[in-house]
Design a protein around this motif. Structure first.
Motif, short mmCIF file in Angstrom:
data_model
loop_
_atom_site.label_atom_id
_atom_site.label_comp_id
_atom_site.label_asym_id
_atom_site.label_seq_id
_atom_site.Cartn_x
_atom_site.Cartn_y
_atom_site.Cartn_z
N MET A 187 2.66 -4.90 -6.65
CA MET A 187 2.64 -3.33 -6.35
C MET A 187 2.84 -3.08 -5.25
O MET A 187 2.62 -2.61 -3.81
CB MET A 187 0.86 -3.40 -6.68
CG MET A 187 0.27 -2.85 -7.95
SD MET A 187 1.47 -1.96 -9.06
CE MET A 187 0.03 -0.53 -8.73
N ILE A 188 3.17 -4.44 -3.86
CA ILE A 188 3.28 -4.10 -2.29
C ILE A 188 4.95 -3.54 -2.37
O ILE A 188 5.91 -4.11 -2.83
CB ILE A 188 3.16 -5.48 -1.55
CG1 ILE A 188 1.86 -5.38 -2.36
CG2 ILE A 188 3.29 -6.12 -0.53
CD1 ILE A 188 2.31 -7.16 -2.18
N SER A 189 4.59 -2.42 -1.37
CA SER A 189 5.75 -2.12 -0.88
C SER A 189 6.40 -2.61 0.42
O SER A 189 6.03 -3.61 0.80
CB SER A 189 5.59 -0.21 -0.06
OG SER A 189 4.45 -0.75 0.84
N GLN A 190 7.80 -3.04 0.51
CA GLN A 190 8.55 -2.90 1.20
C GLN A 190 7.96 -3.22 2.62
O GLN A 190 7.47 -3.49 3.60
CB GLN A 190 9.80 -2.87 1.97
CG GLN A 190 10.70 -3.52 3.51
CD GLN A 190 12.56 -3.58 2.73
OE1 GLN A 190 12.66 -3.04 2.03
NE2 GLN A 190 12.68 -3.66 4.07
N LYS A 191 7.17 -1.28 3.43
CA LYS A 191 6.71 -1.34 4.17
C LYS A 191 5.58 -2.26 4.61
O LYS A 191 4.67 -2.48 5.49
CB LYS A 191 6.19 0.00 4.27
CG LYS A 191 5.83 0.57 5.65
CD LYS A 191 5.40 2.45 5.65
CE LYS A 191 4.68 2.44 7.03
NZ LYS A 191 4.29 3.79 7.31
N GLY A 192 4.57 -2.38 2.76
CA GLY A 192 2.89 -2.83 3.42
C GLY A 192 3.07 -3.84 3.25
O GLY A 192 2.53 -5.25 4.28
N TRP A 193 4.61 -4.71 2.48
CA TRP A 193 4.59 -6.29 3.00
C TRP A 193 5.37 -6.69 4.73
O TRP A 193 4.66 -7.46 5.29
CB TRP A 193 5.97 -6.26 1.72
CG TRP A 193 6.21 -8.41 2.46
CD1 TRP A 193 7.64 -8.17 3.63
CD2 TRP A 193 5.95 -9.14 2.11
NE1 TRP A 193 7.64 -9.76 3.26
CE2 TRP A 193 6.99 -10.53 2.51
CE3 TRP A 193 4.98 -9.60 0.77
CZ2 TRP A 193 6.58 -11.46 1.64
CZ3 TRP A 193 4.82 -11.09 0.32
CH2 TRP A 193 5.69 -11.80 0.78
N GLU A 194 5.48 -6.01 5.10
CA GLU A 194 6.30 -6.26 6.64
C GLU A 194 4.97 -5.25 7.82
O GLU A 194 5.08 -6.62 8.30
CB GLU A 194 7.72 -5.00 7.15
CG GLU A 194 8.76 -5.52 6.36
CD GLU A 194 10.01 -4.72 6.54
OE1 GLU A 194 9.75 -3.39 7.29
OE2 GLU A 194 11.72 -5.46 5.77
#
Ligand SMILES: CCCCCCC/C=C/C(=O)SCCNC(=O)CCNC(=O)[C@H](O)C(C)(C)COP(=O)(O)OP(=O)(O)OC[C@H]1O[C@@H](n2cnc3c(N)ncnc32)[C@H](O)[C@@H]1OP(=O)(O)O
Ligand SMILES: NC(=O)C1=CN([C@@H]2O[C@H](COP(=O)(O)OP(=O)(O)OC[C@H]3O[C@@H](n4cnc5c(N)ncnc54)[C@H](OP(=O)(O)O)[C@@H]3O)[C@@H](O)[C@H]2O)C=CC1
Length: 291
Positions: free
Chosen positions: A110-117
């Motif tokens: 459920m983690i978006s790339q933006k959330g990951w970064e």
């Protein structure tokens, strides 16, 4: 918040110590302890009102002035300029506590790339930028001590894929920086808090806090840790008492990490929304796709 430390009260007389994330929780508690032990403390964080409130508390409790600067540690230019501004006001920086950090618990899927970064930059890149600038702008000439706050999720932890990766990275950075900067008299260590009843934990939704409270039974010492139990370890590592300790990571967790205790239940992608009511569906079709 009157603070009774186990250390002698002139331990850091004449020293300047930076605490990132000093406006709340473990950072706030650490800043209080360091000031009570004679340090000039410099608080960093994004929200000025929180930093000012802690500086006011420190003045009331210890009579010492704490400096504070708003700084998002993910912003390279801002970190460089803030550290330069600190060095303009103080002769040398003797210690840095890389404490700022946090995450939103979420299953990996459920983690978006933006959330990951966002989480990697907060908990890994930010600490690196702070350490590099403090070292390069002065500590490389004077020596000093850096303490990074990580978390022992080395065995993996459901809900913490992004944060666990960042903390493992910070743990490894700690060791490399300790090796490279030893010749300059700079020690670099880390502390890995376990389940700490911090005000940061209070920011999690009620249901999540209840889950965390139930985890106390799974901690071998049968309770959550206190903010002051983390700050006392940080204090010792900053002090000359730890003069021959570098490149190490100390767990402050009541032995919880020895048992591979999971933070959250394993997400059930087929039958329920993982962490009900908590995550945002940043990748809305992920549950369907996993079926
Ligand atoms: C035995 C060992 C035990 C170890 C246990 C370790 C336990 C650790 C405990 C703690 O750390 S305690 C408390 C620490 N404090 C916090 O976590 C504070 C709360 N968290 C935050 O403030 C944020 O998560 C942050 C990353 C620290 C800062 O985020 P920032 O304000 O910069 O970002 P946002 O604008 O909010 O979000 C950016 C981006 O991130 C994604 N995202 C954010 N929230 C969620 C969510 N709930 N679910 C999914 N994705 C999320 C999202 O992509 C956001 O982008 P936009 O949607 O806004 O475009
Ligand atoms: N409590 C626990 O059980 C555990 C905590 N930890 C870690 O310990 C540290 C302290 O946690 P705790 O006191 O509980 O939590 P808090 O949320 O109270 O503290 C985190 C602090 O970091 C600051 N911060 C966050 N992002 C940034 C940023 N980009 N730039 C500058 N400052 C930032 C916040 O201030 P502001 O909003 O003003 O920016 C806040 O004061 C964190 O790194 C946390 O993840 C690790 C393991 C367990």
């Amino acid at each position: 918040m009157p603070y009774r430390s186990v250390f002698r009260d002139d331990l850091f007389a004449g020293k300047t110590l930076i605490v990132t994330g000093g406006g709340s929780g473990i950072g706030r508690c650490t800043a209080h302890e360091l000031a009570a032990l004679g340090a000039r403390v410099v608080l960093l964080g994004r929200k000025e009102d929180k930093l000012k409130a802690v500086a006011d508390e420190i003045r009331e409790d210890t009579g010492r002035e704490a400096l504070f600067f708003t700084c998002d540690i993910r912003d390279e230019d801002k970190v460089r300029d803030t550290v330069a501004a600190i060095y303009k006001q103080v002769q040398q920086v003797d210690g840095l506590v890389n404490n700022a950090g946090g995450q939103f618990p979420s299953p990996v899927a459920m983690i978006s790339q933006k959330g990951w970064e966002t989480v990697i930059r907060t908990n890994l890149t930010g600490g690196f930028l702070m350490a590099r600038e403090v070292f390069m702008q002065g500590m490389n000439k004077t020596g000093g001590s850096i303490v990074n706050i990580v978390a022992d999720m080395w065995g993996g932890m459901p809900g913490m894929g992004h944060s666990g990766a960042a903390r493992a990275g910070m743990d490894n950075f700690t060791k490399t920086a300790a090796l490279e900067w030893a010749c300059a008299g700079v020690r670099v260590n880390a502390v890995a808090p376990g389940w700490i009843a911090s005000s940061g934990m209070d920011t999690y939704p009620e249901g999540m806090q209840q889950t965390i409270k139930t985890l106390r039974g799974a901690v071998p010492l049968k309770r959550l840790g206190l903010e002051a139990e983390v700050s006392s370890a940080i204090t010792f590592l900053l002090s000359d008492g730890a003069a021959f300790i570098s490149g190490d990571t100390w767990r402050i967790d009541g032995a919880a990490s020895q048992g591979n205790v999971a933070m959250f239940p394993l997400p059930d992608h087929k039958n329920s929304k993982p962490y009900d009511g908590f995550h945002r569906a940043v990748t809305p079709n992920v549950l369907k796709d996993l079926d």
